[in-house]
Motif scaffolding. Sequence first.
Motif, short mmCIF file in Angstrom:
data_model
loop_
_atom_site.label_atom_id
_atom_site.label_comp_id
_atom_site.label_asym_id
_atom_site.label_seq_id
_atom_site.Cartn_x
_atom_site.Cartn_y
_atom_site.Cartn_z
N ARG A 33 0.84 -1.20 0.00
CA ARG A 33 0.00 0.00 0.00
C ARG A 33 0.87 1.25 0.00
N VAL A 34 0.38 2.29 -0.69
CA VAL A 34 0.98 3.63 -0.68
C VAL A 34 -0.10 4.57 -0.19
N ASP A 35 0.22 5.40 0.78
CA ASP A 35 -0.72 6.41 1.27
C ASP A 35 -0.12 7.79 1.10
N HIS A 36 -0.93 8.71 0.62
CA HIS A 36 -0.59 10.13 0.41
C HIS A 36 -1.19 10.85 1.61
N VAL A 37 -0.37 11.06 2.66
CA VAL A 37 -0.85 11.47 3.98
C VAL A 37 -0.65 12.97 4.20
N ARG A 38 -1.70 13.62 4.70
CA ARG A 38 -1.62 15.04 5.03
C ARG A 38 -0.48 15.28 6.02
N ILE A 39 0.12 16.46 5.94
CA ILE A 39 1.19 16.80 6.88
C ILE A 39 0.72 17.76 7.96
N ASP A 40 -0.60 17.87 8.13
CA ASP A 40 -1.16 18.76 9.15
C ASP A 40 -1.26 18.09 10.52
N GLY A 41 -0.71 16.88 10.65
CA GLY A 41 -0.75 16.16 11.93
C GLY A 41 -1.97 15.29 12.11
N SER A 42 -2.91 15.33 11.16
CA SER A 42 -4.14 14.55 11.29
C SER A 42 -3.91 13.07 10.97
N GLY A 43 -2.87 12.77 10.21
CA GLY A 43 -2.63 11.39 9.79
C GLY A 43 -3.58 10.89 8.72
N VAL A 44 -4.38 11.79 8.15
CA VAL A 44 -5.37 11.41 7.15
C VAL A 44 -4.69 11.14 5.81
N ALA A 45 -4.98 9.98 5.24
CA ALA A 45 -4.52 9.65 3.89
C ALA A 45 -5.61 10.07 2.92
N GLU A 46 -5.29 11.03 2.06
CA GLU A 46 -6.27 11.52 1.10
C GLU A 46 -6.30 10.68 -0.17
N VAL A 47 -5.18 10.05 -0.48
CA VAL A 47 -5.05 9.24 -1.67
C VAL A 47 -4.31 7.97 -1.29
N SER A 48 -4.71 6.86 -1.90
CA SER A 48 -4.04 5.58 -1.63
C SER A 48 -3.97 4.77 -2.91
N GLY A 49 -3.11 3.79 -2.87
CA GLY A 49 -2.96 2.88 -4.00
C GLY A 49 -2.02 1.75 -3.62
N ARG A 50 -1.61 0.98 -4.61
CA ARG A 50 -0.65 -0.10 -4.41
C ARG A 50 0.54 0.10 -5.34
N VAL A 51 1.71 -0.31 -4.86
CA VAL A 51 2.91 -0.24 -5.68
C VAL A 51 2.76 -1.25 -6.82
N VAL A 52 2.90 -0.77 -8.05
CA VAL A 52 2.80 -1.61 -9.24
C VAL A 52 4.19 -2.06 -9.68
N GLU A 53 5.15 -1.13 -9.60
CA GLU A 53 6.52 -1.42 -10.02
C GLU A 53 7.47 -0.56 -9.19
N ALA A 54 8.57 -1.16 -8.75
CA ALA A 54 9.60 -0.43 -8.01
C ALA A 54 10.96 -0.97 -8.44
N ASP A 55 11.58 -0.28 -9.39
CA ASP A 55 12.86 -0.69 -9.96
C ASP A 55 13.86 0.44 -9.69
N ARG A 56 14.41 0.43 -8.46
CA ARG A 56 15.33 1.49 -8.02
C ARG A 56 16.59 1.48 -8.87
N PRO A 57 17.07 2.59 -9.34
CA PRO A 57 16.52 3.95 -9.32
C PRO A 57 15.93 4.36 -10.66
N ARG A 58 15.30 3.43 -11.37
CA ARG A 58 14.84 3.73 -12.73
C ARG A 58 13.35 4.00 -12.88
N ARG A 59 12.53 3.23 -12.15
CA ARG A 59 11.09 3.33 -12.43
C ARG A 59 10.29 3.03 -11.17
#
Length: 155
Positions: free
Chosen positions: A48-74
């Motif tokens: 899981r990937v969460d796009h979390v607010r930085i206001d201290g609320s801990g609220v994730a406004e957007v989420s998804g799953r990692v599809v590909e992780a090929d460090r450091p290319r893609r």
Amino acid sequence: MSAAVPDYTCISYLRATPEQVWDALTDAEATARFWGHSQVSDWQVGSRVDHVRIDGSGVAEVSGRVVEADRPRRLSFGFDETENFDVAGFEPSVVTFDIEPGRGIVRLTVTHSALADLDAYRMVGQGWPAVLSNLKTLLETGEVLPQDPWTFDAG
């Protein structure tokens, strides 16, 4: 019949190494600085990937799953409203970062695909240039822009 929604693509050239770009994209503290949200994940395919607010609320406004992780290319992951994360059969939009080195700089190409509609296309067309400008500034100067670029037109 609705119009087909094209993929959105944004390219930026950065004075950085591919590893520096990768680390900035995958580090929660760095993303909080240049994106205004922390990208939180262990960056393993299927995680899981969460796009979390930085206001201290801990609220994730957007989420998804990692599809590909090929460090450091893609790096590629789902990117949609958090409430849709567990909806069976829901297909989120997908963000892909292609990181290409060349003669002391990096070409960073962001492709945002499977957007729901043309309004979403227009919205990401305003968001990605702002995010990439802030990332570029951070990597090249050590500081982000003095104003959040996505608030430029907010008055």
